[in-house]
Design a protein around this motif. Structure first.
Motif, PDB file in Angstrom:
ATOM      1  N   GLU A 240     -34.892 -21.355 -19.296  1.00  0.00           N
ATOM      2  CA  GLU A 240     -35.666 -22.151 -18.336  1.00  0.00           C
ATOM      3  C   GLU A 240     -35.445 -21.643 -16.912  1.00  0.00           C
ATOM      4  O   GLU A 240     -36.388 -21.591 -16.110  1.00  0.00           O
ATOM      5  N   ALA A 241     -34.216 -21.261 -16.573  1.00  0.00           N
ATOM      6  CA  ALA A 241     -33.930 -20.732 -15.239  1.00  0.00           C
ATOM      7  C   ALA A 241     -34.693 -19.431 -14.994  1.00  0.00           C
ATOM      8  O   ALA A 241     -35.260 -19.219 -13.912  1.00  0.00           O
ATOM      9  N   VAL A 242     -34.714 -18.554 -15.988  1.00  0.00           N
ATOM     10  CA  VAL A 242     -35.458 -17.301 -15.880  1.00  0.00           C
ATOM     11  C   VAL A 242     -36.956 -17.583 -15.737  1.00  0.00           C
ATOM     12  O   VAL A 242     -37.643 -16.987 -14.899  1.00  0.00           O
ATOM     13  N   ARG A 243     -37.458 -18.508 -16.545  1.00  0.00           N
ATOM     14  CA  ARG A 243     -38.890 -18.840 -16.499  1.00  0.00           C
ATOM     15  C   ARG A 243     -39.284 -19.399 -15.140  1.00  0.00           C
ATOM     16  O   ARG A 243     -40.310 -19.003 -14.557  1.00  0.00           O
ATOM     17  N   ARG A 244     -38.485 -20.324 -14.604  1.00  0.00           N
ATOM     18  CA  ARG A 244     -38.793 -20.919 -13.304  1.00  0.00           C
ATOM     19  C   ARG A 244     -38.782 -19.870 -12.196  1.00  0.00           C
ATOM     20  O   ARG A 244     -39.636 -19.886 -11.304  1.00  0.00           O
ATOM     21  N   ALA A 245     -37.812 -18.973 -12.228  1.00  0.00           N
ATOM     22  CA  ALA A 245     -37.726 -17.928 -11.216  1.00  0.00           C
ATOM     23  C   ALA A 245     -38.961 -17.041 -11.248  1.00  0.00           C
ATOM     24  O   ALA A 245     -39.532 -16.689 -10.203  1.00  0.00           O
ATOM     25  N   ALA A 246     -39.394 -16.676 -12.449  1.00  0.00           N
ATOM     26  CA  ALA A 246     -40.575 -15.828 -12.580  1.00  0.00           C
ATOM     27  C   ALA A 246     -41.831 -16.543 -12.100  1.00  0.00           C
ATOM     28  O   ALA A 246     -42.672 -15.949 -11.414  1.00  0.00           O
ATOM     29  N   GLU A 247     -41.965 -17.804 -12.450  1.00  0.00           N
ATOM     30  CA  GLU A 247     -43.168 -18.558 -12.079  1.00  0.00           C
ATOM     31  C   GLU A 247     -43.272 -18.757 -10.571  1.00  0.00           C
ATOM     32  O   GLU A 247     -44.380 -18.883 -10.035  1.00  0.00           O
ATOM     33  N   ALA A 248     -42.143 -18.778  -9.875  1.00  0.00           N
ATOM     34  CA  ALA A 248     -42.154 -18.988  -8.433  1.00  0.00           C
ATOM     35  C   ALA A 248     -42.479 -17.716  -7.657  1.00  0.00           C
ATOM     36  O   ALA A 248     -42.729 -17.775  -6.450  1.00  0.00           O
ATOM     37  N   ALA A 249     -42.484 -16.572  -8.325  1.00  0.00           N
ATOM     38  CA  ALA A 249     -42.723 -15.294  -7.655  1.00  0.00           C
ATOM     39  C   ALA A 249     -44.221 -15.074  -7.420  1.00  0.00           C
ATOM     40  O   ALA A 249     -45.053 -15.585  -8.164  1.00  0.00           O
ATOM     41  N   PRO A 250     -44.573 -14.264  -6.397  1.00  0.00           N
ATOM     42  CA  PRO A 250     -45.988 -14.103  -6.042  1.00  0.00           C
ATOM     43  C   PRO A 250     -46.789 -13.140  -6.914  1.00  0.00           C
ATOM     44  O   PRO A 250     -48.018 -13.139  -6.845  1.00  0.00           O
ATOM     45  N   GLY A 251     -46.146 -12.312  -7.722  1.00  0.00           N
ATOM     46  CA  GLY A 251     -46.886 -11.352  -8.521  1.00  0.00           C
ATOM     47  C   GLY A 251     -46.091 -10.892  -9.728  1.00  0.00           C
ATOM     48  O   GLY A 251     -44.899 -11.215  -9.848  1.00  0.00           O
ATOM     49  N   PRO A 252     -46.692 -10.121 -10.635  1.00  0.00           N
ATOM     50  CA  PRO A 252     -46.018  -9.723 -11.875  1.00  0.00           C
ATOM     51  C   PRO A 252     -44.722  -8.950 -11.670  1.00  0.00           C
ATOM     52  O   PRO A 252     -43.736  -9.200 -12.362  1.00  0.00           O
ATOM     53  N   LEU A 253     -44.716  -7.998 -10.742  1.00  0.00           N
ATOM     54  CA  LEU A 253     -43.505  -7.215 -10.537  1.00  0.00           C
ATOM     55  C   LEU A 253     -42.428  -8.034  -9.836  1.00  0.00           C
ATOM     56  O   LEU A 253     -41.240  -7.950 -10.173  1.00  0.00           O
ATOM     57  N   SER A 254     -42.828  -8.850  -8.886  1.00  0.00           N
ATOM     58  CA  SER A 254     -41.878  -9.753  -8.234  1.00  0.00           C
ATOM     59  C   SER A 254     -41.315 -10.757  -9.232  1.00  0.00           C
ATOM     60  O   SER A 254     -40.142 -11.128  -9.154  1.00  0.00           O
ATOM     61  N   ALA A 255     -42.159 -11.198 -10.171  1.00  0.00           N
ATOM     62  CA  ALA A 255     -41.700 -12.139 -11.196  1.00  0.00           C
ATOM     63  C   ALA A 255     -40.636 -11.499 -12.074  1.00  0.00           C
ATOM     64  O   ALA A 255     -39.623 -12.124 -12.407  1.00  0.00           O
ATOM     65  N   LEU A 256     -40.857 -10.251 -12.452  1.00  0.00           N
ATOM     66  CA  LEU A 256     -39.874  -9.539 -13.263  1.00  0.00           C
ATOM     67  C   LEU A 256     -38.564  -9.369 -12.500  1.00  0.00           C
ATOM     68  O   LEU A 256     -37.479  -9.612 -13.051  1.00  0.00           O
ATOM     69  N   ALA A 257     -38.653  -8.974 -11.250  1.00  0.00           N
ATOM     70  CA  ALA A 257     -37.445  -8.796 -10.434  1.00  0.00           C
ATOM     71  C   ALA A 257     -36.692 -10.107 -10.266  1.00  0.00           C
ATOM     72  O   ALA A 257     -35.455 -10.151 -10.349  1.00  0.00           O
ATOM     73  N   ALA A 258     -37.431 -11.195 -10.041  1.00  0.00           N
ATOM     74  CA  ALA A 258     -36.799 -12.503  -9.869  1.00  0.00           C
ATOM     75  C   ALA A 258     -36.108 -12.943 -11.147  1.00  0.00           C
ATOM     76  O   ALA A 258     -35.004 -13.505 -11.118  1.00  0.00           O
ATOM     77  N   ALA A 259     -36.748 -12.686 -12.285  1.00  0.00           N
ATOM     78  CA  ALA A 259     -36.154 -13.055 -13.575  1.00  0.00           C
ATOM     79  C   ALA A 259     -34.882 -12.264 -13.835  1.00  0.00           C
ATOM     80  O   ALA A 259     -33.868 -12.811 -14.281  1.00  0.00           O
ATOM     81  N   ILE A 260     -34.916 -10.967 -13.549  1.00  0.00           N
ATOM     82  CA  ILE A 260     -33.731 -10.120 -13.738  1.00  0.00           C
ATOM     83  C   ILE A 260     -32.596 -10.598 -12.843  1.00  0.00           C
ATOM     84  O   ILE A 260     -31.455 -10.761 -13.287  1.00  0.00           O
ATOM     85  N   ALA A 261     -32.892 -10.827 -11.567  1.00  0.00           N
ATOM     86  CA  ALA A 261     -31.862 -11.249 -10.626  1.00  0.00           C
ATOM     87  C   ALA A 261     -31.274 -12.606 -11.006  1.00  0.00           C
ATOM     88  O   ALA A 261     -30.076 -12.843 -10.859  1.00  0.00           O
ATOM     89  N   THR A 262     -32.126 -13.488 -11.505  1.00  0.00           N
ATOM     90  CA  THR A 262     -31.660 -14.819 -11.906  1.00  0.00           C
ATOM     91  C   THR A 262     -30.729 -14.734 -13.108  1.00  0.00           C
ATOM     92  O   THR A 262     -29.636 -15.315 -13.105  1.00  0.00           O
ATOM     93  N   PHE A 263     -31.160 -14.017 -14.135  1.00  0.00           N
ATOM     94  CA  PHE A 263     -30.305 -13.851 -15.313  1.00  0.00           C
ATOM     95  C   PHE A 263     -28.991 -13.179 -14.932  1.00  0.00           C
ATOM     96  O   PHE A 263     -27.908 -13.622 -15.343  1.00  0.00           O
ATOM     97  N   ALA A 264     -29.077 -12.125 -14.129  1.00  0.00           N
ATOM     98  CA  ALA A 264     -27.874 -11.395 -13.721  1.00  0.00           C
ATOM     99  C   ALA A 264     -26.947 -12.267 -12.892  1.00  0.00           C
ATOM    100  O   ALA A 264     -25.730 -12.272 -13.082  1.00  0.00           O
ATOM    101  N   GLY A 265     -27.517 -13.022 -11.957  1.00  0.00           N
ATOM    102  CA  GLY A 265     -26.696 -13.861 -11.090  1.00  0.00           C
ATOM    103  C   GLY A 265     -25.960 -14.944 -11.847  1.00  0.00           C
ATOM    104  O   GLY A 265     -24.779 -15.200 -11.602  1.00  0.00           O
ATOM    105  N   ARG A 266     -26.636 -15.557 -12.779  1.00  0.00           N
ATOM    106  CA  ARG A 266     -26.011 -16.623 -13.547  1.00  0.00           C
ATOM    107  C   ARG A 266     -24.944 -16.070 -14.483  1.00  0.00           C
ATOM    108  O   ARG A 266     -23.891 -16.675 -14.675  1.00  0.00           O
TER     109      ARG A 266
END
Length: 221
Positions: A76-102
């Protein structure tokens, strides 16, 4: 009135269930899978071991509940991070950073929930989590490829390698101790950059995405 009493009982049972699972997570955060034992978990939850057994007749069932709870929370944390991003590549980066950070902020628990050596039953329960996490990332990779933001890549092969690299680099036995929050952030940024480069993002763009990606504060619990 009888309905209200029943409702209160159900609520208290749910709260007790969740407190036991939370105590198991605390134990795993400190000592890995081996630390999830009924008596110590009961002590952490402030209840008798017999009460734990009423909710979870065996350690295996308790571990299963913990894995399911952790999987739901992390995905759910990964999904929320991706959904909040402005575009597909930003969504992927946000998901990676979120998973990595946690993972970096609760290393022992992250490793225990996915990769720590365990018995066959535990492995089978964790496999469902790994598959669901991989599906989440595969969808993000495919969306970025479809939008022309990534070169053509076999997401089914790349994503397990991506997850493995993040987990090994940040939470595995060979991962360096990140230390304070600033060092954790630096480690997460380094691994996010590594992941984006590996997926084919050019260096300058990858660095910009890492700067933009929000790295979640606090632990993964």
């Amino acid at each position: 009135m009888a309905y209200r009493r029943t409702e209160n009982v159900i609520r208290r049972q749910a709260e007790r269930h969740d407190s036991i699972v939370a105590a198991a997570a605390e134990a795993a955060s400190e000592g890995g899978m081996a630390a999830i034992q009924i008596a110590p978990v009961a002590a952490r939850a402030g209840i008798a071991a017999g009460t734990v057994y009423r909710y979870f007749p065996s350690k295996t069932e308790l571990v299963g509940a913990l894995v399911a709870s952790s999987a739901e929370r992390e995905i759910e944390a990964v999904r929320r991070a991706a959904e909040a991003a402005p575009g597909p590549l930003s969504a992927l980066a946000a998901a990676i950073a979120t998973f990595a950070g946690r993972a970096a902020r609760d290393r022992r628990l992250a490793w225990a929930m996915i990769a720590e050596p365990a018995d066959a039953e535990t492995d089978a329960m964790r496999l469902a989590y790994r598959k669901a996490l991989a599906e989440q990332f595969e969808a993000l990779v495919r969306a970025a490829v479809a939008g022309g933001h990534l070169p053509e890549i076999n997401a089914a092969l790349a994503v397990p390698a991506l997850i493995g690299a993040l987990l090994e680099g940040l939470a595995g036995p060979l991962a360096p101790d990140a230390g304070d929050d600033a060092k954790v952030r630096e480690a997460v940024q380094t691994m996010t950059l590594f992941a984006l480069r590996g997926l084919g993002v050019v260096d300058a763009r990858a660095r910009g995405l890492v700067v933009q990606a929000a790295i979640p504060p606090g632990s993964s619990s």
